[in-house]
Design a protein around this motif. Structure first.
Motif, PDB file in Angstrom:
ATOM      1  N   ASP A 176       0.865  -1.189   0.000  1.00  0.00           N
ATOM      2  CA  ASP A 176       0.000   0.000   0.000  1.00  0.00           C
ATOM      3  C   ASP A 176       0.896   1.231   0.000  1.00  0.00           C
ATOM      4  O   ASP A 176       1.774   1.341   0.858  1.00  0.00           O
ATOM      5  CB  ASP A 176      -0.880  -0.038   1.262  1.00  0.00           C
ATOM      6  N   GLU A 206       0.394   7.484   6.640  1.00  0.00           N
ATOM      7  CA  GLU A 206      -0.205   8.191   5.505  1.00  0.00           C
ATOM      8  C   GLU A 206      -0.969   9.447   5.901  1.00  0.00           C
ATOM      9  O   GLU A 206      -2.188   9.499   5.788  1.00  0.00           O
ATOM     10  CB  GLU A 206      -1.097   7.248   4.689  1.00  0.00           C
ATOM     11  N   HIS A 246      -6.027  -3.685   4.992  1.00  0.00           N
ATOM     12  CA  HIS A 246      -6.288  -3.019   6.273  1.00  0.00           C
ATOM     13  C   HIS A 246      -6.449  -4.087   7.326  1.00  0.00           C
ATOM     14  O   HIS A 246      -7.401  -4.872   7.275  1.00  0.00           O
ATOM     15  CB  HIS A 246      -7.589  -2.190   6.227  1.00  0.00           C
ATOM     16  N   THR A 289       1.167   1.320   7.845  1.00  0.00           N
ATOM     17  CA  THR A 289       1.319   2.434   6.908  1.00  0.00           C
ATOM     18  C   THR A 289       1.365   3.728   7.705  1.00  0.00           C
ATOM     19  O   THR A 289       0.824   3.831   8.799  1.00  0.00           O
ATOM     20  CB  THR A 289       0.156   2.533   5.904  1.00  0.00           C
ATOM     21  N   HIS A 295      -2.520   2.126   9.219  1.00  0.00           N
ATOM     22  CA  HIS A 295      -3.131   0.841   9.550  1.00  0.00           C
ATOM     23  C   HIS A 295      -2.118  -0.264   9.331  1.00  0.00           C
ATOM     24  O   HIS A 295      -1.152  -0.077   8.576  1.00  0.00           O
ATOM     25  CB  HIS A 295      -4.354   0.609   8.653  1.00  0.00           C
ATOM     26  N   GLU A 350       2.027   8.218   1.427  1.00  0.00           N
ATOM     27  CA  GLU A 350       1.893   7.002   2.245  1.00  0.00           C
ATOM     28  C   GLU A 350       3.085   6.077   2.062  1.00  0.00           C
ATOM     29  O   GLU A 350       3.466   5.755   0.938  1.00  0.00           O
ATOM     30  CB  GLU A 350       0.619   6.250   1.836  1.00  0.00           C
TER      31      GLU A 350
HETATM   32 MN   LIG Z   1      -3.370   2.782   3.183  1.00  0.00          MN
END
Ligand SMILES: [Mn+2]
Length: 374
Positions: free
Chosen positions: A245, A338, A316, A336, A309, A352
Motif C-alpha cells: 500500500d 499516511e 487493512h 502504513t 493501519h 503514504e
Molecule cells: Mn493505506
C-alpha cells in the motif's frame, strides 16, 4: 510455515479451556493453512478439518499437500446444493458431508462444545447456536498473531511494494494533458499483473485536480488531466497473498505555492511519524507525531483520517494507527504512515509509506521519491 500457527491455535484453545476453534474469515483461514476460503475447524477430539464446498475440494486438497499439512489437516467437502448423491471426488480417503457448512461443523463437534472463533456475522453465529454450539470471540488474539510478521511474509510484502512502485513509475510516465484518471488506473492494474502480482490490494485511486480532496476519490473516464493540477495516486499489489500500500501526490506542470507548501508539510509529517516508531511505544504516539507537524502549519483541521493501519494478508488489518490506540508497537508489525491534507474546493495531498517495526526501529518497505514533479 503454517504448522507452528496451527499449534498456536491449539494452544490457545487449551489455554482458554475450550474444546476447539472455528475460523471463518478467508484471510484467517489463509493465515493458518495457505488456503483462502472455507472454514478451519479444530476440535481436541478430531483435530483440524478444512471444510470447503465440493467445488473447492481439489484445490484445497492440493494446497494442503503443497504446504505439507496433509498429516495435520483433513480436507472435508460439504455438498449444499442438492448435488447428485453419487458425487465422487476420486481422491483416496475423501470425506463428503451432506448439507451446508454448518452441518459439517456440527458433525465434528459435540453439542455444548465451546469454540473460539473470529466469526462476526450475527446470522451465522445464531445458526451455530441453534446447533447447540457455543462461541467465544478470539478475533483479537488472531489479529495479534497475524500482526507479527515472519521474515518470509516481509519478503512477499517487499516484493508487492516493488511491483507497485514499478507500476507507479509507468503511471507517471504516462501522465500528459488529456489523459483520463481511468486510463492511468488501467495502466497501473495492467502493470501490477504483468509484473507478477496476482491482484491489486484495492482498485487504484487516481485523482486529478479537485478530485484529490476526497481521500477515497473514484477515478473517472470524464476527468482529463490539465497542466497545473495535482495528481494523487494510491495503489497496492498482492504478491503471493500479501498486500502492499503506498500513495504519492504529484505536481503536474506547476500547481502553485500553496500546494507545494502543503506537500512539503505532509512529507515532514511522514518523516516525524517514521522517526517516532520504536518497539514498546504506544501506537497513538506515532499518530500524534504526524499531527503535531500539521498542527504547527495550520493543516491539522484538514487531516480527517487516522495516520495509518496494519498491512498483511489484508490491506487493512490490526493495528489501526490512530490517536486512541494505546497498544504497543512490536517488532514484526508492518504499518502504513499516511498523513493527508484535504482542503475543500482546492486540493488534497497524501503521502503514504509502508514501514516495518524492527528491534532497532523503523525500516521502510516502500522506496520511492516523495517530492515529484512531472
Ligand atoms: Mn493505506
Amino acid at each position: 510455515m503454517y504448522r507452528s500457527r496451527l499449534r498456536k491455535l491449539e494452544g490457545l484453545a487449551e489455554e482458554k479451556n475450550v474444546c476447539g476453534a472455528l475460523i471463518v474469515s478467508a484471510s484467517n483461514v489463509f493465515y493458518f493453512t495457505g488456503f483462502k476460503g472455507g472454514f478451519l475447524l479444530y476440535s481436541r477430539n478430531v483435530g483440524f478439518r478444512l471444510l470447503v464446498p465440493a467445488l473447492e475440494y481439489l484445490r484445497a486438497y492440493d494446497t494442503v499437500r503443497e504446504n505439507a499439512l496433509d498429516d495435520l489437516v483433513t480436507v472435508v467437502a460439504y455438498k449444499p446444493y442438492g448435488l447428485p448423491g453419487e458425487l465422487k471426488l476420486d481422491i483416496e480417503g475423501e470425506e463428503i458431508v451432506e448439507g451446508k457448512a454448518i452441518d459439517a461443523i456440527a458433525k465434528f463437534v459435540g453439542k455444548g462444545c465451546i469454540l473460539l472463533t473470529d466469526a462476526d456475522s450475527k446470522q451465522f453465529i445464531s445458526e451455530l447456536e441453534a446447533k447447540e454450539l457455543k462461541l467465544q470471540d478470539a478475533s483479537k488474539d488472531i489479529a495479534l498473531m497475524r500482526a507479527l510478521k515472519e521474515p518470509w511474509e516481509i519478503e512477499r510484502m517487499t516484493e508487492a511494494a516493488r511491483i507497485a512502485e514499478a507500476a507507479l513509475n509507468e503511471a507517471l510516465a504516462n501522465l500528459e494533458p488529456g489523459v483520463t484518471e481511468l486510463e492511468i488506473a488501467a495502466i497501473i492494474e495492467r502493470e501490477i499483473r504483468v509484473r507478477g502480482a496476482e491482484d491489486h490490494s484495492f482498485p487504484p485511486i487516481v485523482a486529478f485536480g479537485k478530485n484529490t480532496v476526497y481521500p477515497h476519490a473514484i477515478p473517472s473516464a470524464r476527468r482529463r488531466l490539465e497542466d497545473g493540477q495535482p495528481v494523487l495516486i494510491d495503489l497496492g499489489a498482492v504478491y503471493k497473498g500479501y498486500c502492499s500500500d503506498m500513495t504519492r501526490t504529484v505536481d503536474f506542470g506547476g500547481v502553485g505555492d500553496e500546494f507545494t507548501a502543503a506537500l512539503r508539510t505532509v512529507i515532514d509529517a511522514v518523516e516525524a511519524a517514521i522517526d517516532a516508531i520504536e518497539p514498546g511505544k504506544k501506537i497513538g504516539e506515532v499518530d500524534a507525531a504526524a499531527r503535531r507537524i500539521l498542527e504547527k502549519h495550520g493543516y491539522a483541521k484538514y487531516f480527517i483520517h487516522s495516520l495509518g493501519h496494519g498491512v498483511g494478508i489484508d490491506v487493512h488489518e490490526y493495528p489501526r494507527v490512530s490517536s486512541d490506540n494505546n497498544d504497543e508497537l512490536k517488532p514484526g508489525m508492518v504499518i502504513t504512515i499516511e498523513p493527508g491534507v484535504y482542503i475543500p474546493g482546492k486540493f488534497g495531498v497524501r503521502v503514504e509509506e509502508m514501514v516495518l517495526v524492527t528491534e532497532r526501529g523503523p525500516r521502510l518497505l516502500t522506496r520511492f521519491p516523495r517530492e515529484l514533479w512531472v
